[in-house]
Design an enzyme around this catalytic site. Sequence first.
Site, PDB file in Angstrom:
ATOM      1  N   GLY A  40      29.555  60.177  55.140  1.00 31.52           N
ATOM      2  CA  GLY A  40      29.759  58.684  55.277  1.00 31.52           C
ATOM      3  C   GLY A  40      30.230  58.243  56.946  1.00 31.52           C
ATOM      4  N   HIS A  41      31.038  59.206  57.407  1.00 32.02           N
ATOM      5  CA  HIS A  41      31.597  58.814  58.710  1.00 32.02           C
ATOM      6  C   HIS A  41      30.398  59.088  59.539  1.00 32.02           C
ATOM      7  CE1 HIS A  41      35.626  60.034  56.812  1.00 32.02           C
ATOM      8  NE2 HIS A  41      35.961  58.924  57.248  1.00 32.02           N
ATOM      9  N   ALA A  74      39.134  64.333  58.028  1.00 29.95           N
ATOM     10  CA  ALA A  74      38.330  64.649  56.918  1.00 29.95           C
ATOM     11  C   ALA A  74      37.168  64.196  56.988  1.00 29.95           C
ATOM     12  CB  ALA A  74      39.407  64.435  55.770  1.00 29.95           C
ATOM     13  N   LEU A  75      36.419  64.474  57.969  1.00 36.01           N
ATOM     14  CA  LEU A  75      35.131  63.553  57.982  1.00 36.01           C
ATOM     15  C   LEU A  75      33.862  64.072  57.274  1.00 36.01           C
ATOM     16  CD1 LEU A  75      34.896  63.587  62.087  1.00 36.01           C
ATOM     17  CD2 LEU A  75      35.792  61.825  60.436  1.00 36.01           C
ATOM     18  N   GLY A  82      32.797  51.420  56.627  1.00 33.45           N
ATOM     19  CA  GLY A  82      31.819  51.513  55.346  1.00 33.45           C
ATOM     20  C   GLY A  82      32.165  50.586  54.329  1.00 33.45           C
ATOM     21  N   GLN A  97      49.546  52.335  56.246  1.00 33.75           N
ATOM     22  CA  GLN A  97      48.892  51.947  55.342  1.00 33.75           C
ATOM     23  C   GLN A  97      49.115  52.520  54.117  1.00 33.75           C
ATOM     24  OE1 GLN A  97      45.156  53.054  57.685  1.00 33.75           O
ATOM     25  NE2 GLN A  97      44.301  53.278  55.582  1.00 33.75           N
ATOM     26  N   SER A 122      33.906  60.434  49.944  1.00 35.89           N
ATOM     27  CA  SER A 122      35.193  59.713  50.315  1.00 35.89           C
ATOM     28  C   SER A 122      35.943  61.257  51.048  1.00 35.89           C
ATOM     29  CB  SER A 122      35.730  59.296  49.258  1.00 35.89           C
ATOM     30  OG  SER A 122      37.501  59.259  49.319  1.00 35.89           O
TER      31      SER A 122
HETATM   32  O1  PAF Z   1      39.186  53.548  56.250  1.00 37.13           O
HETATM   33  C1  PAF Z   1      39.822  54.219  56.801  1.00 37.13           C
HETATM   34  O2  PAF Z   1      39.903  55.449  56.841  1.00 37.13           O
HETATM   35  C2  PAF Z   1      41.155  53.392  57.467  1.00 37.13           C
HETATM   36  O3  PAF Z   1      41.789  52.740  56.300  1.00 37.13           O
HETATM   37  C3  PAF Z   1      41.097  53.256  58.628  1.00 37.13           C
HETATM   38  C4  PAF Z   1      40.205  51.946  58.893  1.00 37.13           C
HETATM   39  C5  PAF Z   1      40.658  54.174  59.752  1.00 37.13           C
HETATM   40  C6  PAF Z   1      42.280  52.489  59.471  1.00 37.13           C
HETATM   41  O4  PAF Z   1      43.242  53.347  59.466  1.00 37.13           O
END
Ligand code: PAF
Length: 286
Positions: free
Chosen positions: A34-35, A30-31, A151, A59, A189
Amino acid sequence: MFVFKTVKELQYFLATVTPSGIGFVPTMGALHQGHISLIEKSQQQNELTVCSIFVNPTQFNKQEDLINYPRNVSADIELLQCLDCDNEEKRVVLFLPSENEIYPKKIEKSYDFGNLSLVMEAQHRPGHFNGVAMVIERFFSIINPTNAYFGEKDFQQLAVVRNLVKQLRLPVQIIGCPIVREANGLAMSSRNERLTPEQKEQAANIYKFLLDAKQQAKTLTVGEVKNNFISAIKNIPVLQLEYLEIADGNTLLSINDWSEINYCVAFVAVFVGNVRLIDNVTLYKD
Ligand code: PAF
């Protein structure tokens, strides 16, 4: 742009091209701009950049959040293709692994990041940083990057990753990059995709109130600044504050008096409807 789906393919490519420096930009897709800013920074500093897209299940502490996480790989690839990816001086390749490639065996790792894994995000998302550390350690072992880019919106994540690298003595430099914001101030985001245009407008108040806090930090007490922020958020019905912390930018320990520290950051997590957003602003740094 080269796209690799397996560890073997990616490692074979890296061994063949032997770039002078490898930059790594881990993402969950979902770029957004920011990316892109992280990738551009990496392109300036490395001959080759590996961008990964992997929605890391370990996570997410809520299954619902994992299911609802925005995914659109074809739009992501389209965006990446605007980056002069095949220029040999600043090549970008995409690593798009399956869960099996990243976690071939069921391993459970446990990390200790001290206070960093007790406060704010760690408190509200139990196990989150353990999962981030697991996936980042795994990616680093696959790619062996020279530099890795994160970021500053995920300020606590950046601190955890720095700590991980220090503990494991990994030969990678961690580079923090400034938050990129929409024109109205909303921190970019992937989760913003789930907001309605009206919610996006209301969410821009989060940054506005953080800037007010920065201004007020010059004359008011920590308690007064916090109370004003909390009242301001309460006045916007669609915003629901999860936490506000005014803390040391190095240790992330919260403070009661400005005189305690010389690097101070305000951190917030706010629900906009059912979308959880985080943001932060440095109040002062000597
Ligand atoms: O910030 C994120 O998008 C995630 O936490 C990361 C660093 C890609 C790890 O899965």
